[in-house]
Design a protein around this motif. Structure first.
Motif, short mmCIF file in Angstrom:
data_model
loop_
_atom_site.label_atom_id
_atom_site.label_comp_id
_atom_site.label_asym_id
_atom_site.label_seq_id
_atom_site.Cartn_x
_atom_site.Cartn_y
_atom_site.Cartn_z
N THR A 8 0.85 -1.18 0.00
CA THR A 8 0.00 0.00 0.00
C THR A 8 0.89 1.23 0.00
N LEU A 9 0.82 2.01 -1.08
CA LEU A 9 1.64 3.20 -1.20
C LEU A 9 0.76 4.44 -1.27
N VAL A 10 1.34 5.57 -0.90
CA VAL A 10 0.61 6.83 -0.81
C VAL A 10 1.20 7.83 -1.79
N VAL A 11 0.35 8.57 -2.48
CA VAL A 11 0.80 9.61 -3.41
C VAL A 11 1.41 10.76 -2.61
N LEU A 12 2.67 11.09 -2.91
CA LEU A 12 3.33 12.23 -2.28
C LEU A 12 3.25 13.48 -3.15
N SER A 13 3.32 13.28 -4.47
CA SER A 13 3.21 14.41 -5.38
C SER A 13 2.84 13.90 -6.77
N ASN A 14 2.35 14.81 -7.60
CA ASN A 14 1.93 14.50 -8.95
C ASN A 14 2.27 15.72 -9.81
N GLU A 15 3.16 15.53 -10.78
CA GLU A 15 3.59 16.68 -11.58
C GLU A 15 3.74 16.32 -13.04
N GLY A 52 -11.18 3.27 -9.76
CA GLY A 52 -10.66 3.69 -8.48
C GLY A 52 -9.60 2.75 -7.96
N THR A 53 -9.04 3.07 -6.81
CA THR A 53 -7.98 2.25 -6.24
C THR A 53 -8.41 1.52 -4.96
N ASP A 54 -9.70 1.58 -4.64
CA ASP A 54 -10.23 0.88 -3.47
C ASP A 54 -10.57 -0.54 -3.89
N LEU A 55 -9.66 -1.47 -3.62
CA LEU A 55 -9.85 -2.86 -4.07
C LEU A 55 -10.84 -3.61 -3.19
N SER A 56 -11.28 -3.02 -2.10
CA SER A 56 -12.25 -3.69 -1.23
C SER A 56 -13.61 -3.83 -1.90
N ILE A 57 -13.86 -3.08 -2.96
CA ILE A 57 -15.16 -3.17 -3.64
C ILE A 57 -15.21 -4.32 -4.63
N LEU A 58 -14.06 -4.97 -4.88
CA LEU A 58 -14.03 -6.09 -5.83
C LEU A 58 -14.81 -7.27 -5.28
N ALA A 59 -15.55 -7.93 -6.16
CA ALA A 59 -16.24 -9.16 -5.78
C ALA A 59 -15.21 -10.23 -5.44
N GLU A 60 -15.64 -11.26 -4.73
CA GLU A 60 -14.71 -12.28 -4.24
C GLU A 60 -13.94 -12.94 -5.37
N ASP A 61 -14.57 -13.13 -6.53
CA ASP A 61 -13.91 -13.80 -7.65
C ASP A 61 -13.41 -12.80 -8.70
N GLU A 62 -13.42 -11.52 -8.37
CA GLU A 62 -13.02 -10.49 -9.33
C GLU A 62 -11.57 -10.08 -9.10
N LYS A 63 -10.82 -9.99 -10.18
CA LYS A 63 -9.42 -9.60 -10.09
C LYS A 63 -9.28 -8.11 -10.35
N ALA A 64 -8.25 -7.54 -9.77
CA ALA A 64 -7.96 -6.13 -10.00
C ALA A 64 -7.48 -5.93 -11.44
N ASP A 115 -3.60 10.27 -1.65
CA ASP A 115 -4.31 9.15 -2.25
C ASP A 115 -3.52 7.86 -2.06
N VAL A 116 -4.23 6.75 -1.99
CA VAL A 116 -3.62 5.45 -1.71
C VAL A 116 -3.83 4.53 -2.91
N ILE A 117 -2.81 3.70 -3.21
CA ILE A 117 -2.93 2.73 -4.30
C ILE A 117 -2.18 1.46 -3.91
N SER A 118 -2.70 0.32 -4.35
CA SER A 118 -2.03 -0.97 -4.13
C SER A 118 -1.07 -1.23 -5.29
N VAL A 119 0.12 -1.71 -4.93
CA VAL A 119 1.18 -1.90 -5.92
C VAL A 119 1.78 -3.29 -5.75
#
Length: 269
Positions: A8-15, A52-64, A115-119
């Motif tokens: 789980t990584l966090v956005v520090l900047s975007n340019e 989005g980057t919230d993977l908790s909304i994925l169904a049990e058999d759904e892949k990111a 913002d948070v994203i899974s990597v």
């Protein structure tokens, strides 16, 4: 946490770093789970089906939804890394689908600090022969980060060509690690000649050559055929990789790339 599990990584900047390149800096405690020498390796950014980057909304058999990028700079001490993404004009009002591109591009447009994203990853990219009389290195904007790392691995006395394809000349970034004996050739996609055709115009040097080429699938195949077949360079002296295919999503590109590798291996038998 095991290293093969998503971090789980966090956005520090975007340019915006050039007209068509965007740089996301990521940080957070999980950066400590990456090896200190991971610059140049690739990671998998993970998205839900809605973009989005919230993977908790994925169904049990759904892949990111997975999109692959190369780690640029990496700072373990300050727990940060950079990832460069080619910018695309994305209509954020249009729905996303797995059969269409835009997941990473849309996220990069709106990502803000915190913002948070899974990597997933990292995974090393294949090396290339650093022992040759001269070198030919070819990249487009998607592989520019990897090229920077590979240039740093060349011997100081290296000579040859570095061919870089950009959308506009202003997209060309400084190649700080390029040995002075390497000649830079900049290709613009607005030119009449394609990237592969531009490579074919180069004066072929004497001696053994080591080739590193990473770019769009069709361009890669054309250059691979030219170098391996027309120039008779052994595959062991070459690294060819397609980072994308025009008009195809990453999922579709994986299928095409796998088939291409299978076909290529058959010719070795």
């Amino acid at each position: 946490m095991k290293k093969n599990l998503p971090k789980t990584l966090v956005v520090l900047s975007n340019e915006v770093v050039t007209p068509n390149m965007q740089r996301i800096t990521l940080g957070g405690d999980d950066v400590s789970l990456f090896p200190a020498d991971c610059a140049g390796q690739y990671v998998k950014l993970m998205f839900a089906s809605d973009g989005g980057t919230d993977l908790s909304i994925l169904a049990e058999d759904e892949k990111a939804v997975i999109r692959t990028f190369t780690i640029g700079s990496f700072d373990l001490l300050n727990q940060s890394m950079t990832i460069d993404l080619v910018r695309h004009d994305i209509d954020s009002t249009q729905p996303l689908s797995r059969d269409a591109g835009g997941y990473a591009a849309r996220w990069a447009q709106v990502a803000v600090k915190g913002d948070v994203i899974s990597v997933g990853g990292p995974r090393p990219i294949q090396g290339f022969s650093e022992h040759a009389d001269w070198f030919l290195m070819v990249a487009d904007m998607t592989s520019l980060t990897a090229l920077q790392v590979k240039l740093s691995q060349l011997p100081e006395h290296a000579k040859g060509y570095v061919v870089v394809s950009v959308q506009v000349l202003e997209d060309m970034q400084s190649l700080a690690n390029m040995p002075t004996g390497m000649q830079l050739v900049v290709h613009s996609t607005a030119e009449v000649l394609s990237l592969a055709q531009k490579v074919k115009t180069l004066n072929w040097l004497d001696g053994d050559v080591s080739v590193w080429c990473a770019c769009e699938f069709s361009m890669m195949r054309e250059m691979r055929s030219y170098i391996n077949s027309d120039k008779g360079i052994e595959r062991a002296q070459c690294y060819f990789s397609s980072y994308w295919k025009s008009g195809v999503t990453e999922d579709g590109h994986k299928v095409i790339k796998r088939q291409d590798n299978e076909d290529l291996n058959k010719t070795k038998l």
